[in-house]
Design a protein around this motif. Structure first.
Motif, PDB file in Angstrom:
ATOM      1  N   TYR A 291       0.889  -1.443  -0.733  1.00 55.19           N
ATOM      2  CA  TYR A 291       0.049   0.475   0.131  1.00 55.19           C
ATOM      3  C   TYR A 291       0.706   1.426  -0.334  1.00 55.19           C
ATOM      4  O   TYR A 291       0.927   2.332  -0.860  1.00 55.19           O
ATOM      5  N   ARG A 292       1.978   1.161   0.749  1.00 55.28           N
ATOM      6  CA  ARG A 292       2.932   2.181   1.279  1.00 55.28           C
ATOM      7  C   ARG A 292       3.438   2.433  -0.841  1.00 55.28           C
ATOM      8  O   ARG A 292       3.628   4.098  -0.783  1.00 55.28           O
TER       9      ARG A 292
ATOM     10  N   ARG B 104       2.099   1.296  -3.537  1.00 54.65           N
ATOM     11  CA  ARG B 104       1.299   2.194  -4.090  1.00 54.65           C
ATOM     12  C   ARG B 104       0.753   3.910  -5.070  1.00 54.65           C
ATOM     13  O   ARG B 104       1.167   4.645  -5.294  1.00 54.65           O
ATOM     14  N   LEU B 105       1.063   4.168  -2.640  1.00 53.36           N
ATOM     15  CA  LEU B 105       0.516   5.756  -2.215  1.00 53.36           C
ATOM     16  C   LEU B 105       2.327   6.330  -2.943  1.00 53.36           C
ATOM     17  O   LEU B 105       1.704   7.252  -3.448  1.00 53.36           O
TER      18      LEU B 105
ATOM     19  N   ASP C 112       1.671   6.207  -6.922  1.00 53.64           N
ATOM     20  CA  ASP C 112       0.585   7.534  -7.379  1.00 53.64           C
ATOM     21  C   ASP C 112       1.083   8.589  -7.145  1.00 53.64           C
ATOM     22  O   ASP C 112       0.847   9.493  -8.331  1.00 53.64           O
ATOM     23  N   GLU C 113       2.043   9.352  -6.493  1.00 53.73           N
ATOM     24  CA  GLU C 113       2.489  10.824  -6.172  1.00 53.73           C
ATOM     25  C   GLU C 113       3.031  11.501  -7.407  1.00 53.73           C
ATOM     26  O   GLU C 113       2.968  12.067  -7.398  1.00 53.73           O
TER      27      GLU C 113
ATOM     28  N   LEU D 283       5.650  12.242   0.974  1.00 47.96           N
ATOM     29  CA  LEU D 283       4.370  11.114   1.297  1.00 47.96           C
ATOM     30  C   LEU D 283       5.520   9.820   0.256  1.00 47.96           C
ATOM     31  O   LEU D 283       5.786   9.111   1.059  1.00 47.96           O
TER      32      LEU D 283
ATOM     33  N   ASN E 273       7.654   6.711   2.176  1.00 53.99           N
ATOM     34  CA  ASN E 273       6.619   5.025   2.663  1.00 53.99           C
ATOM     35  C   ASN E 273       7.843   4.632   0.948  1.00 53.99           C
ATOM     36  O   ASN E 273       7.355   3.395   1.720  1.00 53.99           O
TER      37      ASN E 273
END
Lengths: 139, 129
Positions: free
Chosen positions: A35-36, A38-39, A42-43, A111, A115
């Motif tokens: 999940y981290r 992916r974040l 994504d950013e 972020l 991450n």
């Protein structure tokens, strides 16, 4: 994994997210670090699409390649927008600013860096290349 | 395609937004529209319930930041509830728990509005001006 090529539009974010989650599953990364990751991707993809392509009036694609060995999962994201090195702007200083003065774009990059285990930028030819590394637990 | 949905409930004087699915830069405008419709209707007591939200990026937090000043100027607030640990982690990394009230349960956020408590953490420090 095979390279994923998607148009530089915001509706590609969900496809990018699914690709990262697949890569994480294949590499044996746990749900939480997946999940981290992916974040983080994504950013950066959001920045590339919004600032690199849309605001600059450019059309282009986003290229993603996942590879892994026993030690780490590596994601490489490339684009053909103008050179942009987010690592020079990722100061978390804005956390001290009053709410209304915080630049949200800078928070996204913050972020990303927080991450993943390693984040790197380089310019290669006409492409920006962003590298994200998640270390895998020793088995 | 990842879906994102905003449900709107009216609980007494409070408007509750139920977020579901994936909130990223592509879907954030849907949340923005939901906030705009509440504010156009002069609703300033807002709760965002994250129970069914699977994913959030900074674009989602950006929407909350976009409206908070306006809402507080009108003596309202945006309170947050029911975050999963992974969603909470994003808020936490960006220092949002200092700026927003985050509750484990929606009913606690509603209770705060009912009691009309003022919230010292949200006031800007006195600069002596």
């Amino acid at each position: 994994m095979e390279t994923l090529t998607v148009p530089g539009h915001l509706d590609s974010l969900s496809i990018i997210g699914a690709y990262i989650m697949d890569a994480a599953r294949n590499a044996g990364l746990d749900t939480r670090p997946a999940y981290r990751l992916r974040l983080a991707v994504d950013e950066i993809a959001t920045n590339v699409i919004t600032h690199g392509y849309e605001e600059a009036g450019k059309e282009g694609s986003v290229y993603l390649t996942a590879s892994s060995d026993s030690a780490a999962l590596t994601i490489i994201l490339e684009d053909t927008a103008d050179p942009y090195d987010p690592t020079t702007r990722a100061q978390p200083d804005s956390l001290d600013l009053p709410l209304e003065e915080r630049p949200i774009g800078g928070l996204g990059i913050f972020l990303t860096i927080r991450n993943v285990d390693t984040f790197a930028y380089e310019r290669r030819g006409d492409r920006n290349r962003y590298t994200f590394v998640m270390n895998l637990p020793a088995s | 395609m990842n879906d994102f949905k905003v449900g709107i409930r009216h609980m007494d004087t409070v408007t509750v937004f139920d977020l579901k699915g994936y909130l990223d830069a592509h879907t954030a405008p849907d949340l923005e529209q939901a906030f705009l419709s509440a504010i156009d209707g002069r609703k300033y007591n807002l709760v965002v319930n994250f129970r069914d939200l699977a994913y959030i990026s900074s674009a989602g937090l950006g929407v909350l930041m976009q409206f908070i000043e306006d809402v507080r100027k009108n003596e309202g607030d945006i309170k947050l509830s029911n975050m999963s640990p992974r969603v909470f982690n994003v808020f936490d990394l960006l220092g949002f728990p200092m700026l927003y009230e985050i509750y484990a349960e929606e009913r606690d956020a509603l209770e705060k509005f009912r009691n009309n408590v003022t919230h010292p953490p949200y006031q800007k420090p006195d600069t002596g001006e």
